[in-house]
Design an enzyme around this catalytic site. Structure first.
Site, mmCIF file in Angstrom:
data_model
loop_
_atom_site.group_PDB
_atom_site.id
_atom_site.type_symbol
_atom_site.label_atom_id
_atom_site.label_comp_id
_atom_site.label_asym_id
_atom_site.label_seq_id
_atom_site.Cartn_x
_atom_site.Cartn_y
_atom_site.Cartn_z
ATOM 1 C CD GLN A 76 -3.624 -15.963 -8.550
ATOM 2 O OE1 GLN A 76 -4.194 -16.487 -9.489
ATOM 3 N NE2 GLN A 76 -4.016 -16.152 -7.310
ATOM 4 C CG ASN A 104 -9.680 -17.355 -14.268
ATOM 5 O OD1 ASN A 104 -9.994 -18.531 -14.094
ATOM 6 N ND2 ASN A 104 -9.555 -16.497 -13.265
ATOM 7 C CD GLU A 105 -12.921 -17.277 -10.725
ATOM 8 O OE1 GLU A 105 -12.872 -16.235 -10.066
ATOM 9 O OE2 GLU A 105 -12.901 -18.409 -10.204
ATOM 10 C CG HIS A 110 3.972 -0.928 -8.337
ATOM 11 N ND1 HIS A 110 4.364 -1.307 -9.597
ATOM 12 C CD2 HIS A 110 4.534 -1.831 -7.494
ATOM 13 C CE1 HIS A 110 5.124 -2.397 -9.517
ATOM 14 N NE2 HIS A 110 5.248 -2.725 -8.253
ATOM 15 C CE1 TYR A 119 -10.824 -22.164 -5.230
ATOM 16 C CE2 TYR A 119 -11.968 -21.191 -7.096
ATOM 17 C CZ TYR A 119 -10.803 -21.654 -6.513
ATOM 18 O OH TYR A 119 -9.631 -21.615 -7.203
ATOM 19 C CG ASN A 125 -12.481 -21.270 -12.332
ATOM 20 O OD1 ASN A 125 -12.193 -22.199 -13.086
ATOM 21 N ND2 ASN A 125 -11.771 -20.156 -12.278
ATOM 22 C CG HIS A 173 -5.963 -16.017 -14.250
ATOM 23 N ND1 HIS A 173 -6.252 -17.348 -14.107
ATOM 24 C CD2 HIS A 173 -6.302 -15.446 -13.067
ATOM 25 C CE1 HIS A 173 -6.731 -17.579 -12.888
ATOM 26 N NE2 HIS A 173 -6.770 -16.427 -12.237
ATOM 27 C CD GLU A 210 -9.153 -21.014 -10.578
ATOM 28 O OE1 GLU A 210 -9.494 -20.578 -9.461
ATOM 29 O OE2 GLU A 210 -8.746 -20.293 -11.504
ATOM 30 N NE ARG A 243 -7.353 -22.336 -16.040
ATOM 31 C CZ ARG A 243 -7.980 -21.557 -15.168
ATOM 32 N NH1 ARG A 243 -8.290 -21.990 -13.975
ATOM 33 N NH2 ARG A 243 -8.336 -20.341 -15.507
HETATM 34 C C1 NOJ Z 1 -10.257 -17.917 -8.599
HETATM 35 C C2 NOJ Z 1 -9.158 -17.247 -9.362
HETATM 36 O O1 NOJ Z 1 -9.204 -17.646 -10.693
HETATM 37 C C3 NOJ Z 1 -7.777 -17.480 -8.778
HETATM 38 O O2 NOJ Z 1 -6.914 -16.563 -9.361
HETATM 39 C C4 NOJ Z 1 -7.818 -17.374 -7.268
HETATM 40 O O3 NOJ Z 1 -6.548 -17.504 -6.715
HETATM 41 C C5 NOJ Z 1 -8.740 -18.436 -6.739
HETATM 42 N N1 NOJ Z 1 -10.063 -18.180 -7.223
HETATM 43 C C6 NOJ Z 1 -8.803 -18.526 -5.218
HETATM 44 O O4 NOJ Z 1 -9.385 -17.375 -4.708
#
Ligand code: NOJ
Length: 492
Positions: free
Chosen positions: A37, A184-185, A57, A324, A322, A140, A391, A95
């Site tokens: 990212q 990650n996730e 791509h 949200y 994480n 990740h 996160e 991180r």
């Molecule tokens: C979780 C992910 O780990 C991260 O890569 C992503 O940018 C964020 N969520 C926001 O969507």
């Protein structure tokens, strides 16, 4: 005399009330990014191709604005500047993730790319020299393409490849990195990448690929934890965690048993899918049962052998969370899905309450109390393990005067504070996603999560501080949430 006594009582209670709203002394604050990212330099200095390089791509149209992470924030070249951004925030840790194919271009440990090692050495040293602790995510989502060509996460041999990679990381960086996150996730990249085919590597094996992928990831996590425990821990003295994404699934009607039950099943089969094995050694009972019931002859959920259960049970020093957003859930009355998947096995219907405020990311509504419920759920199910929020963040259009993001941080942090003080949850720290606007996967550069703005139309990728970053810094320095603090805006 009486007046003095009353005054003393008054001031003591004021001080106590004020302290009550303070984050504990050892509570740490940080921010995060991930290699694909932010780094860019996708094919520079010997880096190998990753699955995200390949799919974006091949299928540029899959990303909303048809962009990709070839250059992203150009952090590969601008890492020194990034460390200064971190320093200005006053955070305690950063991180970031390591790109496997930058270190091992073919994914395999027989060929190490020295330029990749140098890059991360430089970044780690720069952080430490500026008083910032590195928190490193090993994976990740950017799997080396060469390993995907051998089947990727649905093939068992990936477990050994990952452990070999982890060993290279411990050998080269473990003298300075004391906090590791293996993955990650997992739910997102396994279910999205190998069941639904909506995420790199776009493989569609409905209801099968995600579980296989998750199984191998868990085994890789367990083996890596034991490798560290047996050969590195004594000398390097670090800790190993994993970042699990747990939304909160609120019962549609909290008074109805069936809604409570489906809420619990959904938590168990998303959050518990990964936490249960690494804490207790196996998948949650209810998950084993639900997938078996919905499978034909043989369950689509793989089984751990007794030895694997031993390897996994207790294989974690801290939980990375994480979080949200929140969903409401109620049981599906008829088969809604025409092919098997994690959510058809769960058998719940998710929706957002219309009253919850929106963000630019349709999937994430603002529901601050959800994070407290997740923390209490983890505490109750897993004996109150240490949890680092790895996160939490807010997506918008990238404006500099991001009042909504500032409020999001305050509201979520306030719920975290309540979880610590009123529910005795063992929360050790908080990570704001993200240090700066980044390549947001399928949303490209359309949804921004940064504390710093990045201008992706300018080849220099200039960074600019957003309003929310000052609010976050204020919370870090005062260790309290000041609801009415706003910086002078625009800053002079
Ligand atoms: C979780 C992910 O780990 C991260 O890569 C992503 O940018 C964020 N969520 C926001 O969507």
């Amino acid at each position: 005399m009486k007046v003095i006594l009353l005054l003393i009582i008054y001031f003591r209670s004021r001080v106590m009330a004020l302290n009550y709203h303070l984050f504990p002394k050892n509570f740490i604050f940080g921010t995060a990014t991930a290699a694909y990212q932010v780094e860019g330099a996708w094919n520079e200095d010997g880096k190998g191709e990753s699955i995200w390089d390949r799919v974006l791509h091949e299928y540029p149209d899959w990303v909303v604005d048809k962009t990709n992470g070839e250059i992203a924030c150009d952090s590969y070249h601008k890492y020194k500047e990034d460390v200064q951004l971190l320093k200005s925030l006053g955070i305690h840790f950063y991180r970031f993730s390591i790109s496997w194919s930058r270190i091992l271009p073919t994914g395999k440990a027989d060929q190490i790319n020295q330029a990749g090692i140098n890059y991360y050495n430089n970044l780690i040293n720069e952080l430490l020299n500026n008083g910032i602790q590195p928190y490193v995510t090993m994976f990740h989502w950017d799997l080396p393409q060469a390993l995907q060509d051998e089947g990727g996460w649905v093939e068992r041999k990936i477990v050994n490849y990952f452990v070999d990679y982890a060993k290279v990381l411990f050998d080269h960086f473990g003298d300075r990195v004391k906090s590791w996150l293996t993955f990650n996730e997992v739910l997102q990249f396994c279910e999205g990448g190998y069941s639904l085919g909506e995420f790199a590597p776009f493989v569609q094996k409905p209801g099968v690929g995600g579980y296989l992928c998750g199984h191998h990831v868990l085994l890789a996590h367990g083996a890596t934890y034991r490798l560290y425990e047996n050969y590195y821990k004594e000398k390097q003295n670090g800790k190993i965690g994993i970042a699990v994404d747990c939304a909160w699934y609120e019962p549609d009607n909290p008074n109805w048993d069936k809604d409570q039950k489906i809420s619990e099943i959904t938590m168990q089969m998303t959050c518990g899918w990964f936490l249960n094995p690494i804490i207790f050694g196996n998948y949650p009972e209810i998950m084993i049962e639900m997938v078996r019931q919905n499978s034909l002859a043989k369950s689509r959920l793989p089984e751990f052998t007794p030895n694997e259960q031993k390897l996994l049970g207790g294989a974690v020093d801290f939980i990375g969370l994480n979080h949200y957003s929140t969903f409401k859930v109620y049981p599906a009355t008829k088969k809604l899905y025409n092919q098997p998947s994690l959510f058809s096995d769960i058998g719940g219907i998710l929706y957002h309450d219309a009253s919850w405020p929106e963000t630019a990311f349709f999937y994430f509504k603002i529901v601050p109390w959800g994070i407290r419920k997740v923390l209490v759920w983890i505490k109750n199910h897993y004996n109150n393990p240490p949890v680092l929020i790895t996160e939490n963040g807010f997506g918008d259009d990238g404006r500099l005067d991001d009042y909504d993001r500032a409020d999001y941080f305050r509201q979520y942090l306030y719920e975290i504070l309540k979880a610590i003080q009123e529910d005795s949850c063992n929360v050790t720290g908080y990570t704001a996603w993200s240090l700066m606007d980044t390549f947001e996967w399928m949303s490209g550069y359309m949804v921004r999560f940064g504390l710093y703005h990045v201008d992706f139309n300018d080849t220099e990728r200039p960074r600019n501080r957003k309003l929310s970053s000052y609010v976050y810094s204020d919370i870090i320095t005062t260790r309290r949430i000041s609801w009415d603090y706003y910086p002078k805006w625009p800053p002079s």
